[in-house]
Design a protein around this motif. Structure first.
Motif, PDB file in Angstrom:
ATOM      1  N   PRO A 219      -1.854  93.815 -99.330  1.00  0.00           N
ATOM      2  CA  PRO A 219      -0.937  95.050 -99.425  1.00  0.00           C
ATOM      3  C   PRO A 219      -1.337  95.594-100.461  1.00  0.00           C
ATOM      4  O   PRO A 219      -1.458  97.050-100.594  1.00  0.00           O
ATOM      5  CB  PRO A 219       0.491  94.720 -99.558  1.00  0.00           C
ATOM      6  CG  PRO A 219       0.854  93.229 -98.861  1.00  0.00           C
ATOM      7  CD  PRO A 219      -0.486  92.873 -99.163  1.00  0.00           C
ATOM      8  N   THR A 220      -1.847  95.040-101.656  1.00  0.00           N
ATOM      9  CA  THR A 220      -2.446  95.959-102.792  1.00  0.00           C
ATOM     10  C   THR A 220      -3.666  96.391-102.461  1.00  0.00           C
ATOM     11  O   THR A 220      -4.383  97.201-103.438  1.00  0.00           O
ATOM     12  CB  THR A 220      -2.537  94.861-103.950  1.00  0.00           C
ATOM     13  OG1 THR A 220      -3.339  93.773-103.589  1.00  0.00           O
ATOM     14  CG2 THR A 220      -1.103  94.260-104.217  1.00  0.00           C
ATOM     15  N   LEU A 221      -4.330  96.394-101.330  1.00  0.00           N
ATOM     16  CA  LEU A 221      -5.323  97.014-101.163  1.00  0.00           C
ATOM     17  C   LEU A 221      -5.447  98.179-100.852  1.00  0.00           C
ATOM     18  O   LEU A 221      -6.562  98.904-100.541  1.00  0.00           O
ATOM     19  CB  LEU A 221      -6.175  95.980 -99.885  1.00  0.00           C
ATOM     20  CG  LEU A 221      -7.601  96.287 -99.393  1.00  0.00           C
ATOM     21  CD1 LEU A 221      -8.573  95.802-100.559  1.00  0.00           C
ATOM     22  CD2 LEU A 221      -7.857  95.332 -98.343  1.00  0.00           C
ATOM     23  N   ASP A 378     -17.626  95.085-100.212  1.00  0.00           N
ATOM     24  CA  ASP A 378     -16.525  94.473-100.641  1.00  0.00           C
ATOM     25  C   ASP A 378     -15.656  95.601-101.296  1.00  0.00           C
ATOM     26  O   ASP A 378     -16.034  95.966-102.624  1.00  0.00           O
ATOM     27  CB  ASP A 378     -16.870  93.289-101.507  1.00  0.00           C
ATOM     28  CG  ASP A 378     -15.610  92.617-101.751  1.00  0.00           C
ATOM     29  OD1 ASP A 378     -14.591  92.993-101.525  1.00  0.00           O
ATOM     30  OD2 ASP A 378     -15.856  91.601-102.540  1.00  0.00           O
ATOM     31  N   MET A 379     -14.656  95.576-100.856  1.00  0.00           N
ATOM     32  CA  MET A 379     -13.600  96.693-101.443  1.00  0.00           C
ATOM     33  C   MET A 379     -13.129  96.368-102.706  1.00  0.00           C
ATOM     34  O   MET A 379     -12.584  97.084-103.276  1.00  0.00           O
ATOM     35  CB  MET A 379     -12.505  97.258-100.453  1.00  0.00           C
ATOM     36  CG  MET A 379     -13.227  97.995 -99.416  1.00  0.00           C
ATOM     37  SD  MET A 379     -12.070  99.170 -98.473  1.00  0.00           S
ATOM     38  CE  MET A 379     -11.214  97.702 -97.553  1.00  0.00           C
ATOM     39  N   LEU A 380     -13.080  94.999-102.723  1.00  0.00           N
ATOM     40  CA  LEU A 380     -12.487  94.578-104.130  1.00  0.00           C
ATOM     41  C   LEU A 380     -13.676  94.457-105.177  1.00  0.00           C
ATOM     42  O   LEU A 380     -13.414  94.719-106.306  1.00  0.00           O
ATOM     43  CB  LEU A 380     -12.057  93.154-104.019  1.00  0.00           C
ATOM     44  CG  LEU A 380     -10.662  93.177-103.348  1.00  0.00           C
ATOM     45  CD1 LEU A 380     -10.110  91.686-103.181  1.00  0.00           C
ATOM     46  CD2 LEU A 380      -9.389  94.213-103.736  1.00  0.00           C
ATOM     47  N   MET A 410     -20.828  93.557-106.165  1.00  0.00           N
ATOM     48  CA  MET A 410     -20.675  94.060-107.631  1.00  0.00           C
ATOM     49  C   MET A 410     -21.085  95.456-107.757  1.00  0.00           C
ATOM     50  O   MET A 410     -21.965  95.744-107.827  1.00  0.00           O
ATOM     51  CB  MET A 410     -21.480  93.119-108.470  1.00  0.00           C
ATOM     52  CG  MET A 410     -21.133  91.319-108.324  1.00  0.00           C
ATOM     53  SD  MET A 410     -19.306  91.187-108.765  1.00  0.00           S
ATOM     54  CE  MET A 410     -19.588  91.319-110.463  1.00  0.00           C
ATOM     55  N   PHE A 411     -20.065  96.136-107.890  1.00  0.00           N
ATOM     56  CA  PHE A 411     -20.310  97.784-108.292  1.00  0.00           C
ATOM     57  C   PHE A 411     -18.986  98.331-108.964  1.00  0.00           C
ATOM     58  O   PHE A 411     -17.997  97.742-108.895  1.00  0.00           O
ATOM     59  CB  PHE A 411     -20.531  98.458-106.960  1.00  0.00           C
ATOM     60  CG  PHE A 411     -19.609  98.198-105.960  1.00  0.00           C
ATOM     61  CD1 PHE A 411     -18.398  98.827-105.850  1.00  0.00           C
ATOM     62  CD2 PHE A 411     -19.806  97.263-105.035  1.00  0.00           C
ATOM     63  CE1 PHE A 411     -17.297  98.818-105.038  1.00  0.00           C
ATOM     64  CE2 PHE A 411     -18.955  96.848-103.949  1.00  0.00           C
ATOM     65  CZ  PHE A 411     -17.754  97.725-103.913  1.00  0.00           C
ATOM     66  N   THR A 412     -19.323  99.282-109.597  1.00  0.00           N
ATOM     67  CA  THR A 412     -18.161 100.134-110.321  1.00  0.00           C
ATOM     68  C   THR A 412     -17.232 100.919-109.434  1.00  0.00           C
ATOM     69  O   THR A 412     -16.087 100.744-109.352  1.00  0.00           O
ATOM     70  CB  THR A 412     -18.776 101.049-111.350  1.00  0.00           C
ATOM     71  OG1 THR A 412     -19.589 100.438-112.089  1.00  0.00           O
ATOM     72  CG2 THR A 412     -17.688 101.953-112.115  1.00  0.00           C
ATOM     73  N   ASN A 413     -18.098 101.550-108.473  1.00  0.00           N
ATOM     74  CA  ASN A 413     -17.210 102.216-107.316  1.00  0.00           C
ATOM     75  C   ASN A 413     -17.921 102.356-106.184  1.00  0.00           C
ATOM     76  O   ASN A 413     -19.340 101.922-106.248  1.00  0.00           O
ATOM     77  CB  ASN A 413     -16.770 103.760-107.795  1.00  0.00           C
ATOM     78  CG  ASN A 413     -18.095 104.474-108.204  1.00  0.00           C
ATOM     79  OD1 ASN A 413     -18.984 104.822-107.459  1.00  0.00           O
ATOM     80  ND2 ASN A 413     -18.041 105.078-109.520  1.00  0.00           N
ATOM     81  N   VAL A 414     -17.402 102.563-105.032  1.00  0.00           N
ATOM     82  CA  VAL A 414     -18.167 102.514-103.698  1.00  0.00           C
ATOM     83  C   VAL A 414     -19.317 103.571-103.795  1.00  0.00           C
ATOM     84  O   VAL A 414     -20.388 103.225-102.999  1.00  0.00           O
ATOM     85  CB  VAL A 414     -16.990 103.188-102.588  1.00  0.00           C
ATOM     86  CG1 VAL A 414     -17.573 103.038-101.301  1.00  0.00           C
ATOM     87  CG2 VAL A 414     -15.943 101.768-102.743  1.00  0.00           C
TER      88      VAL A 414
END
Length: 470
Positions: A219-221, A378-380, A410-414
């Motif tokens: 749910p936190t996604l 990976d959205m997280l 591994m990234f800061t934003n999409v």
């Protein structure tokens, strides 16, 4: 004297009585003889209607034999009309009795052997210089296989100017002869610097697939999904070329189509908003029911089912990806599927991902056959707090590697992985070669592509389906 007369009268009376008795016995014997003769005649008259067993067997044999031709069948009399062998012989003075036609004798049926079958086949025309094996016939289908190949140097930049002699293609370990190499570029400077004499196109295809797991898994996604949608719209406005085609899809418990391939930026932006928030997709099948796929207007919808049928076909994410690969087969060129997800499949008690043999192989083969490369994001991202949580993403890493795409964790934003996806597809080579397989068969063949002497890094799909089911 008187006594003699009496005696003579008595003797005459006795003689008369004896004569009467003898006559009566004679009449009785005669009657019995006539009765016996009449009975004999009746038995003789009935005998033709009840032939003995031997004659009955002979008649049955005649009725079960099939005639050799329609003419023989017409000439043969019915079984009931067959003459009885118990009929009395004709007298010499009578004219000869007509002879009834007899049924043909049954012939033994021989089972055909391999040699007799070969003789019965029509003669084949001999081909000069070709030695044929009797009884062996094989039909081979030849097809052209196309592979989209990304070639980069040590710094990750695209390598230009390569031709057929610069590549090595092996199918099931056997080297294949390359028939053509075409460079597909996205930017004008790349098109101008492409291989001499090759055709250059500007089309790039991007499929954005939002895996909505906010309600079912995490749910936190929801915040991460909304963030992914916002950065994707920014990338869309800054990083796309005019001729780029984009389709927007979603998945929660079934595949959803928010937008088919289009260059209309307004429609793409609206579809991203709907997919990132998990809204109900529009009924595109009714709006575009007359739509046809062309080179300038490619389409996934024309090869997709609709409504409940599509829902039944895509109950697993692996099934949805397989359906997308099949729908993309008719679109020539590389299709880049950007998958926003935190992973899929089952994790065992040790935290390890194992591909489901019921779904994963078909998904991989369908995507490879449709020239669909998966770029899994990976959205997280860096928000995963421990290495054990990152094991959940083994599914994303596997499908990206198996389809010639890339996995970003591994990234800061999409926006960062999206820019890399666009740069990764500034140009690619479409390599063609011929393969063959026995007609009527189907399967999957593994393919390996390298550059001569392994000078550059190559990414390409690892196989394709062939035959009836391809």
């Amino acid at each position: 004297m008187k006594h003699q007369r009496i005696f003579l009268l008595l003797a005459a009376s006795l003689a008369s009585i004896s004569a009467i008795a003898t006559a009566a016995r004679a009449e009785t014997a005669s009657a019995r003889t006539e009765t016996t003769a009449v009975a004999a005649e009746a038995v003789s008259a009935q005998e033709p209607q009840q032939p003995p067993k031997a004659r009955k067997k002979k008649t049955v044999k005649a009725t079960v034999v099939e005639p050799e031709s329609p003419a023989t069948e017409a000439a043969a009399p019915p079984a009931a009309a067959a003459p009885s062998t118990a009929a009395p012989e004709a007298r010499p003075a009578d004219p000869p009795a007509p002879v009834a036609p007899t049924a043909p004798r049954p012939r033994p049926v021989e089972q055909p052997t391999a040699a007799s079958s070969a003789v019965a086949d029509p003669p084949q025309r001999a081909v000069p210089g070709v030695r044929e094996t009797p009884g062996v016939r094989e039909t081979v289908t030849v097809r052209e296989v196309q592979l989209d190949v990304l070639v980069t140097d040590g710094r990750g930049g695209p390598v230009l100017g390569l031709g057929p002699s610069d590549f090595v293609v092996e199918e099931e370990g056997e080297r294949r002869e390359i028939t053509s190499v075409i460079y597909y570029g996205g930017l004008p400077e790349l098109r101008a610097a492409g291989a001499e004499g090759s055709e250059r196109r500007t089309d790039r295809y991007f499929i954005l697939l939002f895996h909505d797991q906010a309600q079912a898994a995490a749910p936190t996604l929801m915040a991460a999904q909304l963030d992914a949608g916002r950065w994707t719209k920014r990338w869309l406005e800054e990083g796309l070329e005019p001729n780029d085609q984009v389709a927007v899809l979603g998945y929660d418990v079934r595949l959803k189509v928010y937008e088919d391939f289009t260059r209309d930026r307004g429609r793409i932006l609206a579809a991203i908003d709907q997919a990132a928030t998990g809204r109900k997709e529009p009924d595109r099948w009714r709006q575009d029911e007359a739509r046809e796929a062309t080179v300038d207007s490619p389409s996934l919808l024309v090869n997709l089912a609709s409504g409940k049928t599509l829902a039944r076909q895509t109950r697993k994410l692996e099934e949805a990806l397989a359906v997308i690969g099949q729908a993309a087969e008719g679109i020539v060129g590389r299709k880049n599927l950007v998958l926003f997800s935190i992973g899929f499949g089952d994790i065992d008690d040790f935290g390890l991902y194992t591909p489901d043999p019921r779904y994963y192989p078909n998904m991989e083969q369908s995507l490879n056959t449709g020239n669909v490369a998966v770029y899994a994001i990976d959205m997280l991202g860096a928000a995963r707090s421990s290495p054990s949580q990152r094991l959940l993403n083994d599914s994303l890493s596997s499908i990206a590697t198996d389809t010639g795409g890339h996995y970003y964790s591994m990234f800061t934003n999409v926006a960062t992985p999206l820019r890399e996806v666009a740069n990764d597809n500034l140009g690619y080579y479409l390599i063609s070669y011929r393969s063959d397989f026995e007609t009527g068969t189907s399967g999957y063949r593994e393919v390996k592509v390298e550059t001569v002497a392994g000078r550059f890094k190559v990414r390409a799909r690892e196989g394709y389906r062939y035959g009836v089911d391809s």
